[in-house]
Every structure is written in structure tokens, then in C-alpha cells.
Scaffold this motif. Sequence first.
Motif, PDB file in Angstrom:
ATOM      1  N   GLY A 162       1.700  88.584  52.643  1.00  0.00           N
ATOM      2  CA  GLY A 162       0.524  89.643  52.028  1.00  0.00           C
ATOM      3  C   GLY A 162       0.274  90.427  52.926  1.00  0.00           C
ATOM      4  N   SER A 163      -0.745  91.044  52.182  1.00  0.00           N
ATOM      5  CA  SER A 163      -1.637  92.198  52.779  1.00  0.00           C
ATOM      6  C   SER A 163      -3.622  91.635  52.956  1.00  0.00           C
ATOM      7  CB  SER A 163      -1.726  93.322  52.254  1.00  0.00           C
ATOM      8  OG  SER A 163      -2.643  92.638  50.782  1.00  0.00           O
ATOM      9  N   SER A 164      -4.052  92.081  54.732  1.00  0.00           N
ATOM     10  CA  SER A 164      -5.318  91.555  54.229  1.00  0.00           C
ATOM     11  C   SER A 164      -6.504  91.605  53.229  1.00  0.00           C
ATOM     12  CB  SER A 164      -5.559  92.187  55.488  1.00  0.00           C
ATOM     13  OG  SER A 164      -5.806  94.113  54.933  1.00  0.00           O
ATOM     14  N   GLY A 165      -6.080  92.716  52.731  1.00  0.00           N
ATOM     15  CA  GLY A 165      -7.016  92.488  51.638  1.00  0.00           C
ATOM     16  C   GLY A 165      -6.943  91.761  50.416  1.00  0.00           C
ATOM     17  N   ALA A 166      -5.765  91.061  50.289  1.00  0.00           N
ATOM     18  CA  ALA A 166      -5.558  89.487  49.401  1.00  0.00           C
ATOM     19  C   ALA A 166      -5.535  88.584  49.751  1.00  0.00           C
ATOM     20  CB  ALA A 166      -4.768  89.769  48.127  1.00  0.00           C
ATOM     21  N   ILE A 167      -5.883  88.839  51.192  1.00  0.00           N
ATOM     22  CA  ILE A 167      -5.321  87.404  51.985  1.00  0.00           C
ATOM     23  C   ILE A 167      -6.099  86.518  50.859  1.00  0.00           C
ATOM     24  CG2 ILE A 167      -7.160  87.696  53.873  1.00  0.00           C
ATOM     25  CD1 ILE A 167      -3.651  86.374  53.500  1.00  0.00           C
TER      26      ILE A 167
ATOM     27  N   GLY B 143      49.661  76.422  45.386  1.00  0.00           N
ATOM     28  CA  GLY B 143      48.184  75.427  44.482  1.00  0.00           C
ATOM     29  C   GLY B 143      46.940  75.281  44.814  1.00  0.00           C
ATOM     30  N   LEU B 144      46.831  76.298  45.603  1.00  0.00           N
ATOM     31  CA  LEU B 144      45.219  76.217  46.108  1.00  0.00           C
ATOM     32  C   LEU B 144      44.909  76.397  45.006  1.00  0.00           C
ATOM     33  CD1 LEU B 144      45.323  77.998  49.979  1.00  0.00           C
ATOM     34  CD2 LEU B 144      44.494  75.372  49.182  1.00  0.00           C
ATOM     35  N   ARG B 145      43.694  76.607  44.785  1.00  0.00           N
ATOM     36  CA  ARG B 145      42.530  76.322  43.443  1.00  0.00           C
ATOM     37  C   ARG B 145      40.922  76.406  44.333  1.00  0.00           C
ATOM     38  NH1 ARG B 145      41.068  70.684  41.667  1.00  0.00           N
ATOM     39  NH2 ARG B 145      42.239  69.918  44.058  1.00  0.00           N
ATOM     40  N   ILE B 146      41.148  77.714  43.292  1.00  0.00           N
ATOM     41  CA  ILE B 146      40.174  79.193  44.251  1.00  0.00           C
ATOM     42  C   ILE B 146      38.967  79.581  43.115  1.00  0.00           C
ATOM     43  CG2 ILE B 146      39.265  81.292  45.717  1.00  0.00           C
ATOM     44  CD1 ILE B 146      41.992  81.059  46.835  1.00  0.00           C
ATOM     45  N   SER B 147      37.687  79.184  43.426  1.00  0.00           N
ATOM     46  CA  SER B 147      36.403  79.545  42.909  1.00  0.00           C
ATOM     47  C   SER B 147      35.351  80.396  43.406  1.00  0.00           C
ATOM     48  CB  SER B 147      35.822  77.782  41.836  1.00  0.00           C
ATOM     49  OG  SER B 147      35.551  77.025  43.298  1.00  0.00           O
ATOM     50  N   ARG B 148      34.896  80.849  42.918  1.00  0.00           N
ATOM     51  CA  ARG B 148      33.660  81.776  43.431  1.00  0.00           C
ATOM     52  C   ARG B 148      32.607  81.476  42.789  1.00  0.00           C
ATOM     53  NH1 ARG B 148      31.576  87.637  42.811  1.00  0.00           N
ATOM     54  NH2 ARG B 148      33.412  87.714  41.307  1.00  0.00           N
ATOM     55  N   VAL B 149      31.669  80.484  42.759  1.00  0.00           N
ATOM     56  CA  VAL B 149      30.908  80.552  42.762  1.00  0.00           C
ATOM     57  C   VAL B 149      28.954  81.023  43.411  1.00  0.00           C
ATOM     58  CG1 VAL B 149      29.326  77.735  42.786  1.00  0.00           C
ATOM     59  CG2 VAL B 149      31.704  78.328  43.131  1.00  0.00           C
ATOM     60  N   ARG B 150      28.107  80.394  42.398  1.00  0.00           N
ATOM     61  CA  ARG B 150      26.703  81.526  42.748  1.00  0.00           C
ATOM     62  C   ARG B 150      26.232  80.277  43.609  1.00  0.00           C
ATOM     63  NH1 ARG B 150      25.008  85.609  40.752  1.00  0.00           N
ATOM     64  NH2 ARG B 150      26.081  86.794  38.230  1.00  0.00           N
ATOM     65  N   VAL B 151      25.604  81.269  44.783  1.00  0.00           N
ATOM     66  CA  VAL B 151      24.641  79.652  45.446  1.00  0.00           C
ATOM     67  C   VAL B 151      23.431  80.534  46.042  1.00  0.00           C
ATOM     68  CG1 VAL B 151      26.739  78.179  46.729  1.00  0.00           C
ATOM     69  CG2 VAL B 151      25.457  80.073  48.225  1.00  0.00           C
ATOM     70  N   PRO B 152      22.045  79.727  46.449  1.00  0.00           N
ATOM     71  CA  PRO B 152      21.144  80.804  47.088  1.00  0.00           C
ATOM     72  C   PRO B 152      21.557  81.809  47.904  1.00  0.00           C
ATOM     73  CG  PRO B 152      20.448  77.920  46.607  1.00  0.00           C
ATOM     74  CD  PRO B 152      22.265  78.185  46.867  1.00  0.00           C
ATOM     75  N   LEU B 153      20.522  82.090  48.039  1.00  0.00           N
ATOM     76  CA  LEU B 153      20.566  83.481  48.982  1.00  0.00           C
ATOM     77  C   LEU B 153      20.159  82.486  51.057  1.00  0.00           C
ATOM     78  CD1 LEU B 153      19.236  87.016  48.620  1.00  0.00           C
ATOM     79  CD2 LEU B 153      20.856  85.904  48.726  1.00  0.00           C
ATOM     80  N   GLY B 154      18.889  81.130  50.548  1.00  0.00           N
ATOM     81  CA  GLY B 154      18.461  80.727  51.421  1.00  0.00           C
ATOM     82  C   GLY B 154      17.416  81.065  51.416  1.00  0.00           C
ATOM     83  N   VAL B 155      16.785  82.024  52.478  1.00  0.00           N
ATOM     84  CA  VAL B 155      15.654  82.100  53.117  1.00  0.00           C
ATOM     85  C   VAL B 155      14.954  83.400  52.567  1.00  0.00           C
ATOM     86  CG1 VAL B 155      13.072  82.588  54.437  1.00  0.00           C
ATOM     87  CG2 VAL B 155      15.550  80.640  54.670  1.00  0.00           C
ATOM     88  N   VAL B 156      14.574  83.754  51.052  1.00  0.00           N
ATOM     89  CA  VAL B 156      14.307  85.460  50.761  1.00  0.00           C
ATOM     90  C   VAL B 156      12.719  85.566  51.322  1.00  0.00           C
ATOM     91  CG1 VAL B 156      13.799  86.575  48.841  1.00  0.00           C
ATOM     92  CG2 VAL B 156      15.711  84.286  48.997  1.00  0.00           C
ATOM     93  N   ALA B 157      12.654  86.586  51.936  1.00  0.00           N
ATOM     94  CA  ALA B 157      11.104  87.267  52.189  1.00  0.00           C
ATOM     95  C   ALA B 157      10.442  88.361  51.592  1.00  0.00           C
ATOM     96  CB  ALA B 157      11.124  86.938  53.531  1.00  0.00           C
ATOM     97  N   ILE B 158       9.262  87.920  51.402  1.00  0.00           N
ATOM     98  CA  ILE B 158       9.009  89.088  51.320  1.00  0.00           C
ATOM     99  C   ILE B 158       7.456  89.880  51.343  1.00  0.00           C
ATOM    100  CG2 ILE B 158       7.858  89.747  48.597  1.00  0.00           C
ATOM    101  CD1 ILE B 158      10.340  87.329  47.976  1.00  0.00           C
ATOM    102  N   ILE B 159       7.544  90.763  51.667  1.00  0.00           N
ATOM    103  CA  ILE B 159       5.791  91.485  52.048  1.00  0.00           C
ATOM    104  C   ILE B 159       5.658  92.117  51.430  1.00  0.00           C
ATOM    105  CG2 ILE B 159       7.434  93.554  53.105  1.00  0.00           C
ATOM    106  CD1 ILE B 159       5.606  92.691  55.768  1.00  0.00           C
ATOM    107  N   TYR B 160       4.424  92.272  51.244  1.00  0.00           N
ATOM    108  CA  TYR B 160       3.906  93.301  49.879  1.00  0.00           C
ATOM    109  C   TYR B 160       2.435  93.424  49.796  1.00  0.00           C
ATOM    110  CZ  TYR B 160       2.378  88.018  48.766  1.00  0.00           C
ATOM    111  OH  TYR B 160       2.255  86.922  48.576  1.00  0.00           O
ATOM    112  N   GLU B 161       1.980  94.225  49.240  1.00  0.00           N
ATOM    113  CA  GLU B 161       0.162  95.204  49.292  1.00  0.00           C
ATOM    114  C   GLU B 161      -0.475  94.589  47.841  1.00  0.00           C
ATOM    115  OE1 GLU B 161       1.064  98.728  49.791  1.00  0.00           O
ATOM    116  OE2 GLU B 161       1.992  98.134  51.880  1.00  0.00           O
ATOM    117  N   ASN B 162      -1.757  94.001  48.156  1.00  0.00           N
ATOM    118  CA  ASN B 162      -2.666  93.311  47.076  1.00  0.00           C
ATOM    119  C   ASN B 162      -2.453  93.317  46.037  1.00  0.00           C
ATOM    120  OD1 ASN B 162      -4.630  94.442  48.896  1.00  0.00           O
ATOM    121  ND2 ASN B 162      -4.862  96.477  48.834  1.00  0.00           N
ATOM    122  N   ARG B 163      -1.376  92.531  45.399  1.00  0.00           N
ATOM    123  CA  ARG B 163      -1.152  91.901  44.509  1.00  0.00           C
ATOM    124  C   ARG B 163      -0.835  90.264  44.512  1.00  0.00           C
ATOM    125  NH1 ARG B 163       3.733  95.961  41.059  1.00  0.00           N
ATOM    126  NH2 ARG B 163       1.908  97.180  41.173  1.00  0.00           N
TER     127      ARG B 163
END
Length: 414
Positions: free
Chosen positions: A147-152, A105-125
Motif C-alpha cells: 500500500g501507500s505511505s499515506g495509509a500505512i 482413450g486419453l481423457r483431457i479436462s481443463r480445470v480452474r486453479v489459483p494463479l498462486g501469488v497475486v500482488a497488489i500495489i495500491y494508493e490510500n485505500r
Amino acid sequence: MSTAIADLGRRARAASRTLARTSTAQRDAALLAGADLLVSRADEVLDANERDVVAAVEGGVAATVVDRLRLDVGRVEAMAAGLRQVAALPDPVGEVLDGWVRPNGLRISRVRVPLGVVAIIYENRPNVTSDAAGLCLKSGNVAFLRGSSGAIRSNVAIAGILREAYGKVDLPADALVLVEDTSREAAVAFMQQRDSIDCLIPRGGPSLIRSILDNATVPYVIDGDGNCHVYVDAAADLDMARALVVNGKTQRPSVCNATESVLVHEDVAASFLPDLAAALEGVALVGDERTRELVPEAGAATEDDWAQEFLDLRLAVRVVPSLDAAVDHIARYGSGHSEAIVTTDLLAADRFTAEVDAAAVLVNASTRFVDGEEFGFGAEIGISTQKLHARGPMGLRELTTAKYVVRGEGQTRG
């Protein structure tokens, strides 16, 4: 240093808990407010960007890098349009991926949830600041950006405007947290915030990727190099092949889905390569011995050239005896990004798509189409060249994970 980065991470983590209980309508309102504020305060963004561009030019930065850095009114409006476009996309959060009922009788579902904290390290864009913030917010994630120092200056201006917009619609400003310390030490500390970062995505060149591999202690998805090949088969439509190579190489050479290498079957090389060279005006060609016989102006390709992501008007060309040889070349030198075949032979196309190991494999289409927006995702956070947890263009769904929700009526396990 590490304490300051950790404090920013704690703020991001706290904001992620608030975002987890927000509605789609709230997040969309924040995106639209951000878009409007970016346009109304474009002068502020452009003034900051101009200071970054001047510093880059005075520092002798390559023209292709300056192009990535430079903003104008059109690019700011495109950033705003991107936020509006993301707001209009379906929200993946809460989507039920699967569900079933067990014999007890257990009803099991799989549901989309956020990752939480997404870190992005990037250059000059600096546009990545807006793009990443928008995609993260729509998918219920905090964007923790470095981001990078060039686009700070540009990044600070854009992030400040978006944080202000979030506050206007009662979302936490810390749904976007920007690290303003652009030192290498800060970058390394950023990559090691295990208490706050759920997933790290690097957007940059080989040195950044190497730093991630050497230093990161948090889960990451590699947005890797794009040494993208086009294989011109013996059964290719040569006019089509020429158009696809020209588009892939010249439409925007400084991006990761640009064509960097061309492999040509020996049966069509004599008729194809001279015409291709004539069509690639302004492109420097390097090639193997047979290529140089057919195109005398081509330089000699080095071993490094075959593996190179040029990001410039330069193209490596090799004549190969067979489809097998083309696949072997790609296996040895490819970066796992995007690989294309031009052919009218269905069996050759099927073999190529089955045997070539890449995030995207194309048949009779330009490598430039490997892009989140072109795939219909609305936008992308990057293009993953690894196999876990995402591969290829990463849109909203790739910024989520799944949780199991189990509903019972008092069942106990015997």
C-alpha cells in the motif's frame, strides 16, 4: 532493500503451495474469522486510521483523497461484511471448464486453479487491504500487498488482524503478506519479483500506472483510468439521460466508474443541455463552443479536459453531429473503461455496443454500475482496462487460471 522484498516474496510463494491444497471450507472459515476479528477490534483499526488521516490533512492532501483514506465504524463493518460476502460465494477453484476423450482413450479436462501469488500495489485505500486479501484467499491465492505511505498505519493494523485470524483456523498467516516499506525503491523492487509474483494488479492513478509500465518485470493487469463517457443520442429519452448523467457524475465522483464526459447529439442539445446544467448543481462544466452558447456559465474545455479523469465535481461536455462523431471522440479520448449510450433507437444502441472499444459498454444505464458487486461477482479486485488475461471487473474467476489434467492408461505416442 531488494533482499528484504525478495524474502517477503519467498514467504508468499511458500504459503501459496500450502493454500493450493486447502479446502473451500478452510478458506471460508478464515474469511469469517477475519470478519469477526475486524469488527471486534475496530477501535484498533480506527485509531491507526485516524493517525493516517491527520497526517494527510496536515500534509495538504486533496479532500477526495482523504475521503478514500478515511475509515469509520460503518466502513470497517462494510469491510467485514465484504469478507462474509466473499465467503458465501461459489468457489471457482476446481471447476471443470471443459473435458473430452481422445480417440486413443486419453481423457483431457481443463480445470480452474489459483494463479498462486497475486500482488497488489495500491494508493490510500485501506479497505483494499481487506478486499484484496479476501478475494485472493477465496480463490486460493496468496495476497502480496504493497500500500501507500499515506495509509500505512491503517494497512498494518488491518493486515495484522487478518493474519491473526488465518492462524486461528490453521491457515498460514503468510496467506497475506504486507510490504511495510513504502519507499519508491521498495515499490520498484516489488514490481520485479519474478521468482514469487504470478500476477501484479495496480490500484491507483496515472503515476502508479506509469511506474508499472516503466518498471514491472512481472505479468500485470492494468486497473486503468476511468474517463467514462455518456453519449446522449438524438433518440434519447432526455429525462432518463439527465438522471443517468447526474447519477454518474455526482453519486460518487471520486471513483473510476464516475461519468467524466458527456457527448450530446446536436438535434437535442438545445433542449437538453440547459436542463442538465440546472440539475448538476455544484458541478463545474467545461465544454466546446456550442455547449458554452447553450450553457453560458460553462468554461472552455481544453484538449486535456477531453482526456481527463477528473475524480471530482467537474464534467466535460461536447455537442456532436452524429453517432459516428461520438464514437470517434470516445476512440480518441476514452480510457477503455466504461462508455454509455442513452437512446430509444435499437440500431443506434447496437452500433454503439459493437463499435465502442471498452471493458464495459452500457445502454440506458449509469456508468456507476460497472463494478464487481453490481455485476453479481460479490466483490472485485479491480477493473481491468486491458484485454489479457482479464477485462472489466475482476472477481474470483479472474483470479484463477486453468491447467490441463490428462488421464491415461499407459498410452504412448508413436
